[in-house]
Write a protein that holds these residues in place. Structure first.
Motif, mmCIF file in Angstrom:
data_model
loop_
_atom_site.group_PDB
_atom_site.id
_atom_site.type_symbol
_atom_site.label_atom_id
_atom_site.label_comp_id
_atom_site.label_asym_id
_atom_site.label_seq_id
_atom_site.Cartn_x
_atom_site.Cartn_y
_atom_site.Cartn_z
ATOM 1 N N SER A 46 0.824 -1.207 0.000
ATOM 2 C CA SER A 46 0.000 0.000 0.000
ATOM 3 C C SER A 46 0.861 1.261 0.000
ATOM 4 O O SER A 46 0.540 2.245 -0.675
ATOM 5 N N PHE A 47 1.951 1.233 0.759
ATOM 6 C CA PHE A 47 2.839 2.389 0.803
ATOM 7 C C PHE A 47 3.549 2.577 -0.534
ATOM 8 O O PHE A 47 3.631 3.688 -1.063
ATOM 9 N N VAL A 48 4.090 1.494 -1.090
ATOM 10 C CA VAL A 48 4.803 1.585 -2.362
ATOM 11 C C VAL A 48 3.880 2.120 -3.454
ATOM 12 O O VAL A 48 4.241 3.049 -4.207
ATOM 13 N N GLU A 49 2.687 1.582 -3.537
ATOM 14 C CA GLU A 49 1.779 1.994 -4.606
ATOM 15 C C GLU A 49 1.269 3.420 -4.403
ATOM 16 O O GLU A 49 1.042 4.141 -5.379
ATOM 17 N N GLN A 50 1.104 3.847 -3.161
ATOM 18 C CA GLN A 50 0.721 5.240 -2.916
ATOM 19 C C GLN A 50 1.835 6.183 -3.349
ATOM 20 O O GLN A 50 1.579 7.242 -3.940
ATOM 21 N N ALA A 51 3.084 5.805 -3.085
ATOM 22 C CA ALA A 51 4.212 6.637 -3.507
ATOM 23 C C ALA A 51 4.288 6.742 -5.027
ATOM 24 O O ALA A 51 4.521 7.827 -5.580
ATOM 25 N N LEU A 52 4.064 5.620 -5.702
ATOM 26 C CA LEU A 52 4.101 5.649 -7.168
ATOM 27 C C LEU A 52 2.989 6.527 -7.730
ATOM 28 O O LEU A 52 3.176 7.227 -8.736
ATOM 29 N N ALA A 53 1.831 6.497 -7.076
ATOM 30 C CA ALA A 53 0.696 7.305 -7.541
ATOM 31 C C ALA A 53 0.965 8.801 -7.418
ATOM 32 O O ALA A 53 0.307 9.611 -8.085
ATOM 33 N N ARG A 54 1.910 9.175 -6.575
ATOM 34 C CA ARG A 54 2.240 10.599 -6.383
ATOM 35 C C ARG A 54 3.135 11.127 -7.501
ATOM 36 O O ARG A 54 3.329 12.341 -7.606
ATOM 37 N N CYS A 55 3.675 10.237 -8.334
ATOM 38 C CA CYS A 55 4.630 10.646 -9.375
ATOM 39 C C CYS A 55 3.879 11.092 -10.624
ATOM 40 O O CYS A 55 3.829 10.379 -11.644
ATOM 41 N N SER A 56 3.311 12.286 -10.555
ATOM 42 C CA SER A 56 2.466 12.775 -11.654
ATOM 43 C C SER A 56 3.125 13.878 -12.476
ATOM 44 O O SER A 56 2.490 14.416 -13.391
ATOM 45 N N GLU A 57 4.355 14.217 -12.149
ATOM 46 C CA GLU A 57 5.066 15.177 -12.998
ATOM 47 C C GLU A 57 5.380 14.535 -14.350
ATOM 48 O O GLU A 57 5.625 13.327 -14.429
ATOM 49 N N PRO A 58 5.353 15.329 -15.441
ATOM 50 C CA PRO A 58 5.766 14.771 -16.738
ATOM 51 C C PRO A 58 7.185 14.195 -16.640
ATOM 52 O O PRO A 58 8.055 14.761 -15.977
#
Length: 402
Positions: A137-149
């Motif tokens: 859950s932590f790993v996937e939440q962190a990946l979801a935050r990577c929204s910069e181009p």
């Protein structure tokens, strides 16, 4: 790490982001294989080359581990290229080169609640150190935050079992996810001498050798401690010891197991044991167990008693008597098993031949479902548990000799 030269795989870590074909990098494999520090270096160079005024995340099981494994090596290696300014109270630091500046946040992914720590951020990228030790859950939440181009994901880890979610979802599906997977062995770290490599190879056997030395995603099977060898680990005559501890796994109906330990020239010797099976021999009270604890110590200057943290009533009983310092044990199962296995591999954990219940449990302590499940079977584990408490809390804990 000596960066006078890079191995071929380390060079690939340094330049993988230049060709634009991949969204993520996965570096997995053996311990001491040179993947973590070179990844930290490449991550910082990439962030400073491709971004300005953006936020990034460096994640590990704890913030302390992130500082030790990533931030400190990064500071040393990049000091001549970028100015480093840390805001320790905010768990972040800035890198700048006069024209660009980016901010790097530190996060610890210890448990399922950690996912909330990183919510709401907008990131240019994330580096996950020891990914398999953090909750999904932590790993996937962190990946979801990577929204910069042009954001990218960076993962490193030592292997676990082949059923681990990261192996199933990222290692096996690297191509589908646009990830470059680089599998490391100790041969990929040019800073390791043959003598150092040989020393590490002696530390592990069984499943831990397969994972940490060969770098394989190996399944557990059979005995938890196949490296235990009575000819190597059992003593008929006991050496003189300078310091003493007692470890305890509490039981009422289940067995109560306690061991007296002594330190002898950098090795830890289980001098004698107390083992009481409540189902067979009848239940005892905390006061009766305390009397057994005192008899086990037999007047020796015991530095502390390490107790199963769930045994609240017995911990209070010991404290009430005021004779022994009591410490709730560190009780992370798999890390503790790895620590015990390492000590056995080094020949630093030894046992009196009189500890018959301990020796019996070593021959009966097995993995669940033949190793299909990544946990030991809850049978014949009472001495095994308190040996693990001793290793995690004393040998690798606050009274560490390493």
């Amino acid at each position: 790490m000596n960066f006078l030269c890079f191995s071929k795989k380390q060079l690939r870590v340094m330049n993988w982001w230049l060709d634009g074909r991949y969204e993520a990098l996965i570096c997995d494999g053996a311990v001491r294989s040179g993947k973590t520090t070179v990844m930290a270096l490449s991550f910082a160079l990439w962030a400073m080359e491709r971004f300005d005024g953006k936020d990034f995340a460096l994640c590990g099981r704890t913030i302390g581990a992130v500082r030790r494994n990533i931030v400190e090596p990064m500071k040393g290696l990049l000091g001549s290229l970028y100015a480093f300014k840390e805001k320790r109270g905010e768990n972040c630091f800035f890198l700048s080169d006069g024209g660009r500046q980016n901010r790097f946040y530190l996060f610890g992914g210890r448990d399922e609640n950690s996912a909330g720590l990183i919510q709401g951020m907008t990131l240019g990228g994330v580096l996950m150190d020891e990914t398999v030790l953090m909750p999904r859950s932590f790993v996937e939440q962190a990946l979801a935050r990577c929204s910069e181009p042009d954001a990218k994901f960076w993962f490193n880890c030592n292997p676990q079992g082949p059923g681990h979610w990261f192996y199933q979802e990222w290692i096996k599906k690297a191509g589908e996810k646009g990830a470059l997977r680089l599998h490391f062995t100790m041969a990929d770290n040019p800073s390791l001498t043959p003598a150092v490599r040989a020393r590490y190879e002696k530390l592990y056997s069984g499943i831990f050798y397969d994972r940490y030395i060969k770098g394989e995603w190996a399944a557990a099977e059979g005995l938890v401690y196949p490296m235990f060898d009575p000819a190597k680990h059992v003593l008929q005559a006991l050496p003189p010891c300078s310091r003493y501890w007692i470890s305890c796994d509490y039981g009422t109906l289940n067995p109560m197991s306690m061991g007296l330990w002594g330190e002898a020239a950098g090795k830890w010797v289980r001098l004698r044991e107390y083992y009481h099976d409540g189902r067979v021999q009848g239940q005892k009270t905390d006061e009766e167990y305390y009397a057994a604890l005192s008899a086990l110590a037999d007047g020796l200057p015991v530095k502390s008693v390490v107790v199963d943290p769930s045994a609240a009533s017995f911990i209070q009983c010991i404290r009430r008597h005021g004779q022994f310092l009591v410490k709730p044990a560190k009780n992370a199962v798999l890390p503790g098993i790895r620590q015990v296995a390492g000590l056995l591999g080094e020949g630093k954990l030894l046992f009196s031949a009189e500890c018959v219940n301990t020796l019996r449990e070593f021959s009966e302590y097995v993995w669940e479902d033949g190793g299909l499940r990544e946990q030991p079977k809850k049978e014949h584990d009472h001495a095994m548990d308190e040996i693990r408490y001793f290793a995690a809390t004393i040998v690798y804990g606050s009274e560490s000799f390493f």
